[in-house]
Design a protein around this motif. Structure first.
Motif, PDB file in Angstrom:
ATOM      1  N   MET A 117     -25.057  -3.901 -13.106  1.00 27.80           N
ATOM      2  CA  MET A 117     -25.139  -3.204 -11.821  1.00 27.80           C
ATOM      3  C   MET A 117     -23.965  -3.620 -10.928  1.00 27.80           C
ATOM      4  O   MET A 117     -23.644  -4.807 -10.828  1.00 27.80           O
ATOM      5  CB  MET A 117     -26.459  -3.529 -11.122  1.00 27.80           C
ATOM      6  N   LYS A 118     -23.350  -2.618 -10.318  1.00 26.14           N
ATOM      7  CA  LYS A 118     -22.208  -2.884  -9.450  1.00 26.14           C
ATOM      8  C   LYS A 118     -22.656  -3.603  -8.185  1.00 26.14           C
ATOM      9  O   LYS A 118     -23.631  -3.227  -7.547  1.00 26.14           O
ATOM     10  CB  LYS A 118     -21.531  -1.572  -9.074  1.00 26.14           C
ATOM     11  N   HIS A 119     -21.941  -4.663  -7.826  1.00 24.84           N
ATOM     12  CA  HIS A 119     -22.230  -5.362  -6.582  1.00 24.84           C
ATOM     13  C   HIS A 119     -21.694  -4.566  -5.402  1.00 24.84           C
ATOM     14  O   HIS A 119     -20.576  -4.040  -5.437  1.00 24.84           O
ATOM     15  CB  HIS A 119     -21.576  -6.754  -6.589  1.00 24.84           C
ATOM     16  N   ILE A 120     -22.486  -4.445  -4.365  1.00 25.73           N
ATOM     17  CA  ILE A 120     -22.057  -3.794  -3.132  1.00 25.73           C
ATOM     18  C   ILE A 120     -21.513  -4.879  -2.211  1.00 25.73           C
ATOM     19  O   ILE A 120     -22.208  -5.845  -1.895  1.00 25.73           O
ATOM     20  CB  ILE A 120     -23.222  -3.044  -2.458  1.00 25.73           C
ATOM     21  N   LEU A 121     -20.272  -4.731  -1.797  1.00 25.29           N
ATOM     22  CA  LEU A 121     -19.586  -5.748  -1.020  1.00 25.29           C
ATOM     23  C   LEU A 121     -19.390  -5.308   0.427  1.00 25.29           C
ATOM     24  O   LEU A 121     -19.111  -4.138   0.695  1.00 25.29           O
ATOM     25  CB  LEU A 121     -18.222  -6.064  -1.649  1.00 25.29           C
ATOM     26  N   ALA A 122     -19.521  -6.261   1.311  1.00 25.28           N
ATOM     27  CA  ALA A 122     -19.384  -5.951   2.740  1.00 25.28           C
ATOM     28  C   ALA A 122     -18.406  -6.906   3.403  1.00 25.28           C
ATOM     29  O   ALA A 122     -18.246  -8.055   2.974  1.00 25.28           O
ATOM     30  CB  ALA A 122     -20.735  -6.024   3.438  1.00 25.28           C
ATOM     31  N   GLU A 123     -17.779  -6.420   4.456  1.00 29.29           N
ATOM     32  CA  GLU A 123     -16.945  -7.257   5.320  1.00 29.29           C
ATOM     33  C   GLU A 123     -17.409  -7.042   6.758  1.00 29.29           C
ATOM     34  O   GLU A 123     -17.721  -5.922   7.164  1.00 29.29           O
ATOM     35  CB  GLU A 123     -15.469  -6.909   5.184  1.00 29.29           C
ATOM     36  N   VAL A 124     -17.464  -8.133   7.506  1.00 31.64           N
ATOM     37  CA  VAL A 124     -17.888  -8.067   8.906  1.00 31.64           C
ATOM     38  C   VAL A 124     -16.691  -8.406   9.786  1.00 31.64           C
ATOM     39  O   VAL A 124     -16.038  -9.438   9.592  1.00 31.64           O
ATOM     40  CB  VAL A 124     -19.048  -9.036   9.191  1.00 31.64           C
ATOM     41  N   ILE A 125     -16.409  -7.545  10.745  1.00 23.36           N
ATOM     42  CA  ILE A 125     -15.272  -7.740  11.649  1.00 23.36           C
ATOM     43  C   ILE A 125     -15.793  -7.829  13.078  1.00 23.36           C
ATOM     44  O   ILE A 125     -16.536  -6.953  13.534  1.00 23.36           O
ATOM     45  CB  ILE A 125     -14.270  -6.567  11.548  1.00 23.36           C
ATOM     46  N   THR A 126     -15.428  -8.879  13.778  1.00 24.94           N
ATOM     47  CA  THR A 126     -15.756  -8.992  15.201  1.00 24.94           C
ATOM     48  C   THR A 126     -14.487  -8.751  16.001  1.00 24.94           C
ATOM     49  O   THR A 126     -13.426  -9.286  15.670  1.00 24.94           O
ATOM     50  CB  THR A 126     -16.335 -10.373  15.540  1.00 24.94           C
ATOM     51  N   ILE A 127     -14.607  -7.960  17.053  1.00 30.75           N
ATOM     52  CA  ILE A 127     -13.451  -7.587  17.867  1.00 30.75           C
ATOM     53  C   ILE A 127     -13.636  -8.097  19.298  1.00 30.75           C
ATOM     54  O   ILE A 127     -14.696  -7.928  19.892  1.00 30.75           O
ATOM     55  CB  ILE A 127     -13.256  -6.061  17.877  1.00 30.75           C
ATOM     56  N   GLY A 128     -12.595  -8.741  19.811  1.00 30.78           N
ATOM     57  CA  GLY A 128     -12.637  -9.212  21.200  1.00 30.78           C
ATOM     58  C   GLY A 128     -11.803 -10.455  21.417  1.00 30.78           C
ATOM     59  O   GLY A 128     -11.930 -11.433  20.672  1.00 30.78           O
ATOM     60  N   ASP A 129     -10.953 -10.419  22.424  1.00 29.41           N
ATOM     61  CA  ASP A 129     -10.142 -11.595  22.749  1.00 29.41           C
ATOM     62  C   ASP A 129     -11.003 -12.804  23.074  1.00 29.41           C
ATOM     63  O   ASP A 129     -10.644 -13.946  22.778  1.00 29.41           O
ATOM     64  CB  ASP A 129      -9.235 -11.292  23.957  1.00 29.41           C
ATOM     65  N   GLU A 130     -12.181 -12.556  23.696  1.00 29.47           N
ATOM     66  CA  GLU A 130     -13.036 -13.665  24.128  1.00 29.47           C
ATOM     67  C   GLU A 130     -13.517 -14.509  22.959  1.00 29.47           C
ATOM     68  O   GLU A 130     -13.791 -15.699  23.107  1.00 29.47           O
ATOM     69  CB  GLU A 130     -14.221 -13.129  24.938  1.00 29.47           C
ATOM     70  N   ILE A 131     -13.620 -13.901  21.776  1.00 31.33           N
ATOM     71  CA  ILE A 131     -14.033 -14.664  20.595  1.00 31.33           C
ATOM     72  C   ILE A 131     -12.901 -15.565  20.136  1.00 31.33           C
ATOM     73  O   ILE A 131     -13.090 -16.751  19.839  1.00 31.33           O
ATOM     74  CB  ILE A 131     -14.451 -13.715  19.461  1.00 31.33           C
ATOM     75  N   LEU A 132     -11.694 -15.020  20.103  1.00 30.24           N
ATOM     76  CA  LEU A 132     -10.536 -15.807  19.666  1.00 30.24           C
ATOM     77  C   LEU A 132     -10.212 -16.928  20.651  1.00 30.24           C
ATOM     78  O   LEU A 132      -9.745 -17.996  20.256  1.00 30.24           O
ATOM     79  CB  LEU A 132      -9.316 -14.896  19.497  1.00 30.24           C
ATOM     80  N   TYR A 133     -10.468 -16.694  21.926  1.00 30.05           N
ATOM     81  CA  TYR A 133     -10.199 -17.716  22.942  1.00 30.05           C
ATOM     82  C   TYR A 133     -11.275 -18.796  22.970  1.00 30.05           C
ATOM     83  O   TYR A 133     -11.142 -19.794  23.672  1.00 30.05           O
ATOM     84  CB  TYR A 133     -10.107 -17.078  24.339  1.00 30.05           C
ATOM     85  N   GLY A 134     -12.372 -18.564  22.233  1.00 29.80           N
ATOM     86  CA  GLY A 134     -13.453 -19.536  22.222  1.00 29.80           C
ATOM     87  C   GLY A 134     -14.348 -19.462  23.445  1.00 29.80           C
ATOM     88  O   GLY A 134     -15.124 -20.379  23.712  1.00 29.80           O
ATOM     89  N   GLN A 135     -14.251 -18.355  24.186  1.00 30.41           N
ATOM     90  CA  GLN A 135     -15.049 -18.219  25.404  1.00 30.41           C
ATOM     91  C   GLN A 135     -16.497 -17.850  25.107  1.00 30.41           C
ATOM     92  O   GLN A 135     -17.381 -18.089  25.918  1.00 30.41           O
ATOM     93  CB  GLN A 135     -14.403 -17.173  26.325  1.00 30.41           C
ATOM     94  N   ILE A 136     -16.737 -17.230  23.958  1.00 27.58           N
ATOM     95  CA  ILE A 136     -18.101 -16.977  23.501  1.00 27.58           C
ATOM     96  C   ILE A 136     -18.200 -17.366  22.036  1.00 27.58           C
ATOM     97  O   ILE A 136     -17.195 -17.394  21.313  1.00 27.58           O
ATOM     98  CB  ILE A 136     -18.535 -15.506  23.687  1.00 27.58           C
TER      99      ILE A 136
END
Length: 414
Positions: free
Chosen positions: A1-20
């Motif tokens: 059976m073929k594995h179904i693969l997923a990728e999760v992307i979070t968007i936002g400067d506040e995440i990269l800055y460590g603010q949230i």
């Protein structure tokens, strides 16, 4: 059976800055796993059009499902919707159902719909609208080259509602997903490499559809068995059969499974035998007491503790013999045994336990280097002591001492 693969992307400067703190990806991955969908990558990107386009293209090349959170607000810094429109060669148009829902949302709050909030209903004309019952930003479902892209708000409770209400079931229908079953085996008192050596032959003979992962944590090693197939009952039976074989190899080190913790397991043992316990602590400065007291209902067995850090405290509060301290020192088998025996008598409990050591980062000597810790168990019939040689990290040494004390307790009253 073929594995179904997923990728999760979070968007936002506040995440990269460590603010949230990004909690979305962990929750999403857990829910996907329940459907048999494997998350192959998690990525974060700022509010930058070119970066978002780049990461979307990369994700499309390696995953079947791309789940996106963030950047769907009504202000100019939230650009996700516009970037998705470009990526899918779409035009933003007012979606009537989205407009009805955002209008109703503001009306329920006693507010009028402003033009900026009306723009929330403008969606790429190539997407499928996903209702947001907890906020104003709709979700968007896209399909391209056999891949599914889903864009959701970054606000956790809005994202979770959308996933639970609509997206998870829609993904399950869209893809023929396999069944994945996990079982966690919890071990303590043995290092990862030593454990791997003991179970090497068993691991090598695991069936192809069952995989093993080593997940070391503080003083413990979790073994995760993951089985993949089409029938849950069959997978559960297969994993249980392998677990039985594993138990015959390392039963002394296995303390529990799945959601068990060392604290919960020792709590159950104390309750089962109707034992009570008291603790005398020196180098662990109360952390053993915290561990025992962290389980609801601990008042039935945990009677109290004494943190006797100085020698005078050990003498005055625990009645440790001054000659013992002078002859053998505070960090010794003789002293820690007396501490365990005396705290049991002080609190009139079934069991007394104790710790004394050099937590660091200084204070060690040639014969007692930093990280030297003695722990003891006493129950009126026997007194058992163990020497530990830990590292140089004070905080880690304190917590590891508690782990070893709980394990000694577990082994002593089985």
């Amino acid at each position: 059976m073929k594995h179904i693969l997923a990728e999760v992307i979070t968007i936002g400067d506040e995440i990269l800055y460590g603010q949230i703190t990004d909690t979305n990806t962990q929750w999403i991955s857990t829910e996907l796993d329940k459907l048999g969908i494997r998350t192959v990558r998690k990525s974060s990107v700022g509010d930058d059009k070119e970066r978002i386009l780049e990461i979307l293209q990369e994700a499309e090349s390696r995953a079947d499902i791309i789940l996106i959170t963030g950047g769907l607000g009504p202000t100019k810094d939230d650009i996700t919707k516009n970037v998705l429109a470009q990526y899918f060669n779409s035009t933003l148009v007012i979606h009537e159902q989205a407009l009805m829902e955002v209008t109703a949302y503001f009306k329920s709050k006693g507010k009028e719909l402003t033009e900026i909030n009306r723009s929330q209903a403008a969606l790429p004309d190539t997407c499928t609208f996903i209702s947001n019952k907890r906020g104003t930003a709709p979700g968007m479902w896209f399909e391209k080259n056999g891949k599914v892209f889903v864009s959701m708000p970054g606000v956790p409770h809005e994202m979770k509602g959308m996933m639970t209400d609509t997206i998870l079931s829609k993904l399950q229908k869209h893809f023929e997903t396999p069944v994945i079953y996990h079982k966690m085996i919890k071990t303590v008192g043995i290092g990862e490499s030593f454990l791997a050596t003991k179970i090497e032959q068993w691991e090598d003979n695991l069936p192809p559809h069952i995989k093993l992962a080593y997940l070391p944590t503080m003083g413990q090693v979790r073994l995760r068995l993951t089985a993949t197939g089409t029938d849950l009952a069959t997978l559960q039976a297969d994993v249980e059969a392998q677990t039985t074989q594993l138990q015959s190899l390392v039963s002394d080190y296995i303390y529990g499974y799945d959601n068990d913790t060392l604290e919960s397991v020792t709590s159950e043992l104390l309750l089962k035998h109707r034992y009570t316990i008291a603790v005398a602590e020196s180098c662990s400065v109360g952390y053993i007491s915290y561990s025992l007291g962290s389980v609801a209902g601990c008042s039935q067995y945990f009677m109290g503790s004494i943190v006797a850090y100085s020698n005078e405290a050990k003498i005055n509060l625990l009645d440790v013999n001054r000659n013992t301290l002078e002859k053998y020192g505070a960090v010794s088998e003789e002293t820690v045994k007396e501490m365990a025996q005396q705290v049991r008598l002080k609190f009139n409990t079934s069991i007394g336990m104790a710790s004394s050591g050099i937590a660091g980062p200084s204070g060690g000597s040639e014969d007692k280097p930093v990280g030297t810790v003695w722990i003891a168990y006493a129950d009126g019939k026997q007194t058992v002591a163990r020497r530990l040689q830990l590292g140089n990290d004070r905080d880690l040494n304190i917590k590891l001492t508690a782990v070893h004390v709980l394990n000694l307790l577990r082994q002593s009253i089985y």
